[in-house]
Scaffold this motif. Structure first.
Motif, PDB file in Angstrom:
ATOM      1  N   VAL B 223      47.576  64.987 129.623  1.00 14.47           N
ATOM      2  CA  VAL B 223      47.965  63.586 129.770  1.00 14.47           C
ATOM      3  C   VAL B 223      46.885  62.748 129.107  1.00 14.47           C
ATOM      4  N   ARG B 224      47.289  61.841 128.242  1.00 11.67           N
ATOM      5  CA  ARG B 224      46.318  60.996 127.570  1.00 11.67           C
ATOM      6  C   ARG B 224      46.678  59.532 127.770  1.00 11.67           C
ATOM      7  N   GLY B 225      45.656  58.708 127.960  1.00 13.95           N
ATOM      8  CA  GLY B 225      45.923  57.290 128.120  1.00 13.95           C
ATOM      9  C   GLY B 225      44.658  56.494 128.304  1.00 13.95           C
ATOM     10  N   ARG B 226      44.805  55.180 128.254  1.00 10.94           N
ATOM     11  CA  ARG B 226      43.643  54.294 128.358  1.00 10.94           C
ATOM     12  C   ARG B 226      43.440  53.767 129.778  1.00 10.94           C
ATOM     13  N   GLU B 227      44.513  53.808 130.610  1.00 11.11           N
ATOM     14  CA  GLU B 227      44.460  53.215 131.941  1.00 11.11           C
ATOM     15  C   GLU B 227      44.208  54.305 132.981  1.00 11.11           C
ATOM     16  N   PRO B 228      43.067  54.291 133.634  1.00  9.27           N
ATOM     17  CA  PRO B 228      42.750  55.350 134.598  1.00  9.27           C
ATOM     18  C   PRO B 228      43.818  55.510 135.681  1.00  9.27           C
ATOM     19  N   GLU B 229      44.380  54.399 136.150  1.00  8.41           N
ATOM     20  CA  GLU B 229      45.368  54.503 137.229  1.00  8.41           C
ATOM     21  C   GLU B 229      46.673  55.134 136.753  1.00  8.41           C
ATOM     22  N   ALA B 230      47.104  54.750 135.570  1.00 10.32           N
ATOM     23  CA  ALA B 230      48.335  55.330 135.018  1.00 10.32           C
ATOM     24  C   ALA B 230      48.142  56.821 134.779  1.00 10.32           C
ATOM     25  N   LEU B 231      46.949  57.163 134.314  1.00 11.37           N
ATOM     26  CA  LEU B 231      46.612  58.552 134.041  1.00 11.37           C
ATOM     27  C   LEU B 231      46.646  59.366 135.335  1.00 11.37           C
ATOM     28  N   ALA B 232      46.031  58.818 136.374  1.00 15.13           N
ATOM     29  CA  ALA B 232      45.957  59.534 137.651  1.00 15.13           C
ATOM     30  C   ALA B 232      47.342  59.717 138.259  1.00 15.13           C
ATOM     31  N   ALA B 233      48.186  58.678 138.132  1.00 17.58           N
ATOM     32  CA  ALA B 233      49.533  58.763 138.705  1.00 17.58           C
ATOM     33  C   ALA B 233      50.350  59.852 138.007  1.00 17.58           C
ATOM     34  N   ALA B 234      50.298  59.870 136.689  1.00 18.47           N
ATOM     35  CA  ALA B 234      51.063  60.879 135.942  1.00 18.47           C
ATOM     36  C   ALA B 234      50.503  62.262 136.240  1.00 18.47           C
ATOM     37  N   ARG B 235      49.196  62.350 136.291  1.00 19.50           N
ATOM     38  CA  ARG B 235      48.566  63.644 136.563  1.00 19.50           C
ATOM     39  C   ARG B 235      49.028  64.209 137.916  1.00 19.50           C
ATOM     40  N   ALA B 236      49.057  63.339 138.918  1.00 19.11           N
ATOM     41  CA  ALA B 236      49.452  63.787 140.260  1.00 19.11           C
ATOM     42  C   ALA B 236      50.883  64.328 140.252  1.00 19.11           C
ATOM     43  N   GLU B 237      51.771  63.635 139.547  1.00 16.53           N
ATOM     44  CA  GLU B 237      53.160  64.112 139.504  1.00 16.53           C
ATOM     45  C   GLU B 237      53.278  65.443 138.765  1.00 16.53           C
ATOM     46  N   ILE B 238      52.494  65.589 137.712  1.00 12.29           N
ATOM     47  CA  ILE B 238      52.554  66.851 136.957  1.00 12.29           C
ATOM     48  C   ILE B 238      51.999  67.995 137.804  1.00 12.29           C
ATOM     49  N   GLU B 239      50.905  67.719 138.504  1.00 15.77           N
ATOM     50  CA  GLU B 239      50.327  68.760 139.365  1.00 15.77           C
ATOM     51  C   GLU B 239      51.319  69.184 140.451  1.00 15.77           C
ATOM     52  N   ALA B 240      52.024  68.195 140.996  1.00 15.22           N
ATOM     53  CA  ALA B 240      53.016  68.517 142.030  1.00 15.22           C
ATOM     54  C   ALA B 240      54.135  69.378 141.441  1.00 15.22           C
ATOM     55  N   LEU B 241      54.582  69.020 140.237  1.00 14.07           N
ATOM     56  CA  LEU B 241      55.633  69.791 139.562  1.00 14.07           C
ATOM     57  C   LEU B 241      55.183  71.237 139.329  1.00 14.07           C
ATOM     58  N   VAL B 242      53.975  71.376 138.795  1.00 17.03           N
ATOM     59  CA  VAL B 242      53.455  72.719 138.493  1.00 17.03           C
ATOM     60  C   VAL B 242      53.309  73.531 139.781  1.00 17.03           C
ATOM     61  N   SER B 243      52.786  72.909 140.838  1.00 16.71           N
ATOM     62  CA  SER B 243      52.614  73.622 142.116  1.00 16.71           C
ATOM     63  C   SER B 243      53.954  74.081 142.671  1.00 16.71           C
ATOM     64  N   ARG B 244      54.942  73.179 142.605  1.00 21.36           N
ATOM     65  CA  ARG B 244      56.260  73.518 143.126  1.00 21.36           C
ATOM     66  C   ARG B 244      56.854  74.706 142.367  1.00 21.36           C
ATOM     67  N   LEU B 245      56.745  74.668 141.034  1.00 25.61           N
ATOM     68  CA  LEU B 245      57.332  75.741 140.232  1.00 25.61           C
ATOM     69  C   LEU B 245      56.584  77.056 140.441  1.00 25.61           C
ATOM     70  N   GLN B 246      55.266  76.935 140.608  1.00 26.12           N
ATOM     71  CA  GLN B 246      54.502  78.163 140.859  1.00 26.12           C
ATOM     72  C   GLN B 246      54.889  78.776 142.206  1.00 26.12           C
ATOM     73  N   ALA B 247      55.079  77.909 143.208  1.00 25.74           N
ATOM     74  CA  ALA B 247      55.481  78.401 144.540  1.00 25.74           C
ATOM     75  C   ALA B 247      56.855  79.069 144.473  1.00 25.74           C
ATOM     76  N   GLU B 248      57.785  78.429 143.730  1.00 25.49           N
ATOM     77  CA  GLU B 248      59.130  78.998 143.587  1.00 25.49           C
ATOM     78  C   GLU B 248      59.111  80.368 142.938  1.00 25.49           C
ATOM     79  N   ARG B 249      58.121  80.546 142.062  1.00 28.12           N
ATOM     80  CA  ARG B 249      58.016  81.800 141.300  1.00 28.12           C
ATOM     81  C   ARG B 249      57.523  82.959 142.154  1.00 28.12           C
ATOM     82  N   ASN B 250      56.662  82.608 143.121  1.00 29.61           N
ATOM     83  CA  ASN B 250      56.049  83.691 143.919  1.00 29.61           C
ATOM     84  C   ASN B 250      56.915  84.085 145.125  1.00 29.61           C
TER      85      ASN B 250
END
Lengths: 250, 250
Positions: B223-250
């Motif tokens: 994730v790339r951007g100039r606004e720390p808050e926008a960056l953090a928000a997108a990052r959190a959603e991506i981390e949640a997505l990745v965690s969910r998919l990893q859990a589904e896989r196991n």
């Protein structure tokens, strides 16, 4: 590569991807393709790197495909939203694009039918009229449409695609290169003599390439050309120049 | 780099040299400059590589200097006949060029007066109105004229020149990048979720980057951007997505 003819066959590379421009990923494809094309009798004349922005990609594809025999692109053909190369090439060439049955069949060699979701199907979207380029590693194919060759960005896959498409390309007379070691002889010491030799041998191109080593500069002179006799003649004169200057130095 | 302002400051790189296009020399400057500029708050938007051909260099300089805040060139400023960058930049900018007394004095720090022949003096040819860029390694300077920054091709010298010119450049808000490891989670599995996140966060740019390892694909989401808050928000959603998919896989 069959079909060798004496006319020069030219090419450009278009590297597509924000990750190269941000410095996050260090490109390894330009040097590989450059060497591959040179060895195949195709003259690489230009390289561009552009971001994952549709207008930029379309403009670069059109600028380069019109100017050179072939345009090779790398990057942007995966399943994610930032993979927009196939759509941009279709737009640049002026054709439609849709899921190609043969490309889909290739994906199904690796992906189970129930896993072939919409995102993965994006990798089978191929501009109308394109020929597929096999991907023995991860199956999702590249393609060639008119003179544009679209390949993956992952180096091992790109390399396999290049091997796969190369036999379909026309090639010209191979440019040979010979290197004369000038060692630590300074460029400024041989530059005038070298310029005279370059002027006397317009059929070859002569370059002087310094590099830094732990022991200081190390210079190499490279003669490139298609005619073995012209190459040998220029090489002999450069060797004589270098020998004379080295003798004067000692 | 002082003078940080919020407006984006953009750049292009023009690599000049037959040796890159022939594949003989593998470029090491693009990746270095890309990372350097990103860390400095300058957005690299385009790269081109052209041969040692005057018309090509002049055309590329003019295309790029008009489009971006800065244009950085590498290569072609040595003493040999194939070093034509300074003359081409002068022509592109529309100014004359001649031996610059200050540049000549720099050369004399390293070269004995009796060795300063015509070829070596070429390295002191500087377009009228340019500011010199110091070269602590081999003395022959680079220069900056208008928004064009002309540097050596030898990586260690180019890097020193970049350090030398950087404090004179204006910079924008730095683009930050955060990497989320998706491991061996397949791109095609998270592509649809990622596209939705990208759409919901237009203020950041999101890329997915596969690489091949001995154990198969390894994917990273950036994730790339100039606004720390926008960056953090997108990052959190991506981390949640990745965690969910990893859990589904196991």
């Amino acid at each position: 590569m069959p079909d060798a003819s004496p006319a020069p066959v030219t090419a450009a590379i278009l590297v597509i991807g924000d990750e190269i421009l941000s410095g996050r990923t260090k490109d390894k494809n330009i040097g590989y393709i450059a060497e591959y094309l040179t060895n195949s009798g195709i003259d690489l004349r230009e390289v561009r790197v552009v971001p994952d922005v549709a207008e930029e990609i379309v403009a670069a594809v059109n600028a380069l495909r019109g100017r050179y025999t072939y345009l090779f692109t790398t990057g942007g053909i995966g399943p994610t939203h930032d993979d927009i190369t196939a759509d941009c090439v279709a737009e640049a060439v002026g054709v439609g694009i849709d899921v190609d049955p043969q490309a889909k069949a290739m994906l199904l060699e690796r992906i189970k039918p129930e896993d072939l979701n919409e995102a993965r199907l994006r990798m089978a979207r191929i501009p109308f009229g394109a020929e597929l380029i096999e991907n023995p590693i991860s199956k999702a194919p590249g393609f060639m449409i008119e003179n544009v060759i679209v390949m993956a960005g992952v180096p091992s896959i790109m390399q396999a695609m290049l091997d796969s498409v190369a036999p379909r390309l026309k090639t010209g007379a191979r440019v040979s290169a010979e290197t004369i070691e000038a060692g630590n002889l300074p460029e400024g010491g041989y530059a005038e003599g070298l310029a005279l030799i370059a002027k006397a041998h317009p059929g070859v191109s002569i370059g002087s390439y310094p590099s830094m080593t732990a022991a200081g500069f190390r210079n190499q002179i490279v003669v490139r050309g298609r005619e073995p006799e012209a190459l040998a003649a220029a090489r002999a004169e450069i060797e004589a120049l270098v020998s004379r200057l080295q003798a004067e130095r000692n």
